[in-house]
Scaffold this active site. Structure first.
Site, mmCIF file in Angstrom:
data_model
loop_
_atom_site.group_PDB
_atom_site.id
_atom_site.type_symbol
_atom_site.label_atom_id
_atom_site.label_comp_id
_atom_site.label_asym_id
_atom_site.label_seq_id
_atom_site.Cartn_x
_atom_site.Cartn_y
_atom_site.Cartn_z
ATOM 1 N N GLY A 24 0.821 -1.202 0.000
ATOM 2 C CA GLY A 24 0.000 0.000 0.000
ATOM 3 C C GLY A 24 0.859 1.258 0.000
ATOM 4 N N GLY A 25 0.337 2.322 0.612
ATOM 5 C CA GLY A 25 1.018 3.620 0.574
ATOM 6 C C GLY A 25 2.424 3.581 1.155
ATOM 7 N N GLY A 26 2.577 2.933 2.308
ATOM 8 C CA GLY A 26 3.895 2.871 2.963
ATOM 9 C C GLY A 26 4.901 2.142 2.083
ATOM 10 C CG ASP A 57 -6.933 1.012 4.072
ATOM 11 O OD1 ASP A 57 -7.796 0.280 4.567
ATOM 12 O OD2 ASP A 57 -5.817 1.200 4.578
ATOM 13 N NE ARG A 95 -30.281 -3.364 21.502
ATOM 14 C CZ ARG A 95 -29.936 -4.585 21.860
ATOM 15 N NH1 ARG A 95 -29.415 -5.414 20.977
ATOM 16 N NH2 ARG A 95 -30.100 -4.980 23.099
ATOM 17 C CG HIS A 148 -4.689 4.373 7.366
ATOM 18 N ND1 HIS A 148 -3.674 4.936 6.639
ATOM 19 C CD2 HIS A 148 -4.292 4.405 8.639
ATOM 20 C CE1 HIS A 148 -2.704 5.294 7.450
ATOM 21 N NE2 HIS A 148 -3.048 4.971 8.671
ATOM 22 C CB VAL A 208 -13.815 -10.036 10.150
ATOM 23 C CG1 VAL A 208 -14.703 -8.841 9.969
ATOM 24 C CG2 VAL A 208 -14.505 -11.280 9.639
HETATM 25 O O1 F6P Z 1 -4.123 -0.638 5.591
HETATM 26 C C1 F6P Z 1 -4.948 -1.714 5.847
HETATM 27 C C2 F6P Z 1 -5.455 -1.658 7.249
HETATM 28 O O2 F6P Z 1 -6.308 -2.770 7.426
HETATM 29 C C3 F6P Z 1 -6.160 -0.360 7.652
HETATM 30 O O3 F6P Z 1 -7.491 -0.323 7.185
HETATM 31 C C4 F6P Z 1 -6.025 -0.415 9.152
HETATM 32 O O4 F6P Z 1 -6.015 0.899 9.669
HETATM 33 C C5 F6P Z 1 -4.698 -1.064 9.353
HETATM 34 O O5 F6P Z 1 -4.400 -1.772 8.172
HETATM 35 C C6 F6P Z 1 -4.645 -2.019 10.511
HETATM 36 O O6 F6P Z 1 -3.338 -2.449 10.664
HETATM 37 P P1 F6P Z 1 -2.868 -3.669 11.561
HETATM 38 O O7 F6P Z 1 -3.291 -4.935 10.883
HETATM 39 O O8 F6P Z 1 -1.393 -3.524 11.590
HETATM 40 O O9 F6P Z 1 -3.530 -3.513 12.867
#
Ligand code: F6P
Length: 372
Positions: free
Chosen positions: A110-112, A135, A170, A179, A297
């Site tokens: 992904g971005g990173g 995301d 409810r 993210h 999930v």
């Molecule tokens: O980037 C994918 C993602 O699932 C995000 O939606 C979420 O914020 C993050 O990774 C959760 O990261 P980790 O699995 O490291 O808790």
């Protein structure tokens, strides 16, 4: 001519990673006569030279598997956790790329990962990347593999929450991943018929959400589904975060440390914002409220047909680009075509939901509350 290629998967796992690994390996071996190896656990495994051959047997039967057969990690080449210290391991990585005579290293992430790949490319590594994340926030591509599967899972969850919310009269607040981008919450919220959708791009006002729910009640609907993206924040929290960030940017030395701590504390507090939101809605509407956090999930299990197609298409296309000598790019999906986009253009940017996006317009036309 490219003869040897390596693959790694980095960042959070995503349905479709194995379909991509299979697509790359089959096309690399069958069409281009290349040999393929896969490094374990992202950049960490590349640094430690932990790898497996990706031959026909290794990639057979993995199309439908969730996760990644290679394992993944969030480790960065230039800030790697080695014995508890963050060290720059770029040189060790470059040495391993050389030792394997790799003509290309394909990084699925992904971005990173795009940022890390650009860093390696700038140090001379023959890098090419593919966009994966649930995301859908990678810049420069129409979509990312993993998103469609997560969208399906999240939509089904909202469908299922409907019947129980309806039966008990409810409010159910369901928190979705994404993210700092609202694609997943907005897409699943619309597809699942949520009554309120909260995304990071639109800071929310809890009174406005309560007003939407009260209007529904006045019209005879005694339940409501609120789909909230994990990165969504209230307008007040957003203002406080923006001010704290500005203080960090403007401050120096000792004061900067303090300002950073304050900013970090505010950010950490956001972790509880869905629970806070739910309590506040219960107070403001008088309706019993429950929270569901879908969590990981959304990232699990077999990829959808759409993600298998996308992953296989981009995976095979990446080998054609490697054969043509293209490096330093992300293989993006642009108007239905696999297209090389320079990593310099992609890295460090995030594709969030534009406020004039058709999904936002659709939500407004439907009367879905967006919290503003
Ligand atoms: O980037 C994918 C993602 O699932 C995000 O939606 C979420 O914020 C993050 O990774 C959760 O990261 P980790 O699995 O490291 O808790």
């Amino acid at each position: 001519m490219a003869r040897h290629i390596g693959i790694l998967t980095s960042g959070g796992d995503t349905p479709g990673l194995n379909a991509t690994i299979r697509g790359i390996s089959k096309a690399a071996m069958g069409t281009h006569g290349m040999t393929v190896i896969g490094f374990r656990d992202g950049f960490k495994g590349l640094m430690q030279n932990r790898y497996i051959p990706l031959d026909r047997a290794a990639v057979s039967g993995i199309l439908t598997l969730g996760g990644t057969i290679l394992g993944t990690s969030r480790e960065k080449p230039h800030k790697m956790n080695v014995g508890g210290k963050r060290l720059d391991m770029t040189d060790a990585i470059l040495e391993n790329i050389e030792a394997h005579h790799l003509d290309a290293l394909i990084c699925l992430g992904g971005g990173g990962t795009q940022k890390n790949a650009l860093h390696l490319h700038q140090q001379g590594a023959p890098v090419i990347t593919l966009p994966k994340t649930i995301d859908k926030d990678v810049w420069g591509t129409d979509t990312t593999f993993g998103f469609d599967t997560a969208l399906g899972i999240a939509t089904e969850a909202i469908d299922r929450l409907h019947s129980t919310a309806h039966s008990h009269h409810r409010i159910i607040v369901v928190e979705l991943m994404g993210h700092n981008a609202g694609w997943l919450a907005l897409g699943a919220g619309l597809a699942g018929g949520a009554d309120v959708v909260l995304v990071p791009e639109i800071p929310y006002d809890v009174e406005a959400i309560a007003a939407t729910i009260k209007r529904r009640r006045a019209a005879g609907s005694m339940f409501s589904i609120v789909a909230v993206s994990e990165g969504a924040v209230s307008a007040d929290d957003h203002a406080a975060m923006t001010a704290a960030k500005a203080r960090v940017d403007a401050s120096k030395d000792d004061e900067r440390k303090q300002a950073k701590q304050h900013h970090a504390a505010l950010k950490a507090g956001q972790g509880n914002s869905t629970a806070r939101l739910s309590r506040r809605l219960e107070e403001l509407t008088g309706l019993e409220t429950r929270v569901t956090i879908l969590g990981h999930v959304q990232r699990g299990g077999t990829p959808s047909a759409q993600d298998r197609l996308l992953a296989t298409h981009l995976g095979t296309a990446s080998t054609d680009m490697i054969a043509k000598g293209i490096r330093g790019v992300m293989v993006a999906m642009v108007n239905g075509e696999a297209t090389p986009v320079p990593l310099e253009d992609v890295a460090g940017k995030r594709a969030t939901v534009p406020l004039d996006h058709p999904w936002i317009k659709t939500a407004r036309s439907l009367g879905v509350g967006l919290g503003d």
